[in-house]
Scaffold this active site. Structure first.
Site, mmCIF file in Angstrom:
data_model
loop_
_atom_site.group_PDB
_atom_site.id
_atom_site.type_symbol
_atom_site.label_atom_id
_atom_site.label_comp_id
_atom_site.label_asym_id
_atom_site.label_seq_id
_atom_site.Cartn_x
_atom_site.Cartn_y
_atom_site.Cartn_z
ATOM 1 C CG ASP A 391 20.847 51.250 -4.531
ATOM 2 O OD1 ASP A 391 20.599 50.672 -3.364
ATOM 3 O OD2 ASP A 391 19.929 51.979 -4.700
ATOM 4 C CG HIS A 392 23.443 46.200 0.059
ATOM 5 N ND1 HIS A 392 23.579 45.173 -0.482
ATOM 6 C CD2 HIS A 392 24.239 45.784 1.510
ATOM 7 C CE1 HIS A 392 24.049 44.229 -0.024
ATOM 8 N NE2 HIS A 392 24.459 44.779 1.089
#
Length: 421
Positions: A391-392
């Protein structure tokens, strides 16, 4: 149905219970009783399939089944009555407090219970039972639906007269004469529609929510795991691993867990409502498992604290329980990172979607001989590709790359597990 002359205290309705997982409905997969059957307090009357597990439901009353409200295969909202029990006429002194219905294995608060008088109703119930399907466990029913097999024409060979997976597969290969009959002028259908229920529906919703909520980034690394495969062979003969399953997935799990411990910021989740990053202090490893009911991700709690034999035993029990359809609902929550083994399908790599509430998932690709430069020469080596999706929003490229690089380094040279664990 009840009439105006019936005593409402005599007829007790049992609603679809909430298993405590925040689920809104469940599918009735099998009734174990019929109208007119006598039941006792605590007797299992049906099997239901939720989005996470198959569960047996016990009835909290003594009496006679007056009505089954829904046929098998019906999805019912939590709180909706599914069965009515005629508890027989009773006086005010015989009335007992209503018990809270609970699921098998969840327990109930202890309390005094008055002695009850069991009486068979003087008049037979007017309701009729829905058509009963042959005995078969939920995973077997799912397999039959997938293969287009009618359980009604399958000859059961199970120990209790139930239909087994082998029975369904045999029926699929050798259809009965009834199934082979078809109208000569009726063309075959161009498509088949399959209702999406239970685990498959929950998985679909979760994957859509994850894919369109968390900005996914996937990184890949191809690594020489020849030394890991040699270690696997040695561990299979080690006394500490006797009776345990030893394979590359075990060492991949250990390497991934060590990498997470070395980079604890990846063990986190995103709180959208509060706009906060939630750092987890326990590493619970989720393992993606393909089952007849769909994709499940049961978790191993505190997996990073387990010894290698303990981790192997946990993985073996987890995967076996998932495939047999007996994973408890409590085991399907709480994972903080996930490992998926797509290599068992002969797939080199992929872009795994995050399990909701997590920030990283590692995919292990197939392992096989490939030409590789080793000590200045091109020789065949055991090689695999690892893929890490993260998850950036909370894992930047630097952190994600370190986790993936650490995992790859440990699989390339598993001796590092002694110094980095």
């Amino acid at each position: 149905m009840l009439t105006m002359t019936d005593n409402p205290q005599r007829y007790r309705e049992f609603p679809m219970p909430d298993v405590g997982e925040g689920l809104q409905d469940a599918e009735i997969t099998r009734w174990l009783v019929a109208t007119g059957d006598r039941v006792t307090d605590g007797q299992v009357v049906c099997e239901v399939e939720t989005a996470k597990a198959a569960v047996e439901l016990p009835i909290p009353y003594d009496g006679v089944v007056h009505e089954l409200r829904f046929p098998e295969g019906t999805t019912v909202d939590v709180g909706t009555p599914i069965i009515t029990v005629d508890t027989g006429p009773r006086t005010s002194a015989e009335e007992t407090p209503r018990r809270t219905p609970v699921l098998v294995g969840y327990g109930a608060a202890p309390g005094p219970t008055a002695r009850r008088i069991r009486r068979r109703p003087s008049t037979p119930a007017t309701a009729t039972a829905p058509p009963q399907l042959p005995l078969a466990k939920p995973p077997v029913r799912k397999l039959a639906r997938d293969l287009g097999v009618d359980l009604a024409v399958v000859v059961p060979t199970g120990p209790r007269g139930d239909v087994t997976r082998d029975d369904v597969r045999a029926a699929a290969q050798h259809p009965s004469p009834t199934e082979q009959l078809s109208l000569p002028d009726q063309p075959a259908p161009d498509e088949t529609r399959v209702p999406v229920t239970g685990v498959r529906r929950a998985t679909a919703r979760a994957m859509v929510a994850s894919a369109f909520t968390a900005p996914h980034v996937t990184e890949f690394v191809t690594v020489d795991v020849t030394r890991t495969m040699k270690l696997v062979r040695r561990l299979k003969g080690h006394p500490d691993m006797a009776g345990l399953r030893v394979g590359p997935l075990l060492l991949a799990a250990r390497a991934f867990l060590v990498a997470v411990r070395r980079n604890p910021e990846v063990n986190a989740s995103w709180d959208e409502e509060r706009q906060e990053i939630v750092l987890k202090h326990r590493v619970n490893l989720g393992v993606a498992a393909t089952t007849p009911r769909g994709l499940l991700v049961p978790a191993i709690e505190d997996a990073d604290r387990l010894t290698l034999p303990e981790l192997s035993a946990a993985l073996g029990e987890l995967t076996t329980a998932a495939r047999e359809g007996r994973t408890p609902p409590a085991a399907l929550r709480g994972s903080t990172v996930t490992l998926t083994n797509i290599g068992v399908f002969g797939v080199d790599t992929g872009t795994p979607i995050l399990n909701p509430g997590e920030s990283a998932i590692l995919a292990l690709g197939t392992i096989g001989p490939r030409p590789w430069v080793h000590r200045g020469k091109v020789v065949p080596r055991q090689v695999t590709t690892l893929a890490l999706s993260f998850d950036h929003r909370l894992v930047d490229g630097d952190l994600g790359s370190r986790v993936l690089a650490d995992t790859a380094a440990l699989l390339h040279d598993p001796r590092l597990l002694l110094t980095r664990a």
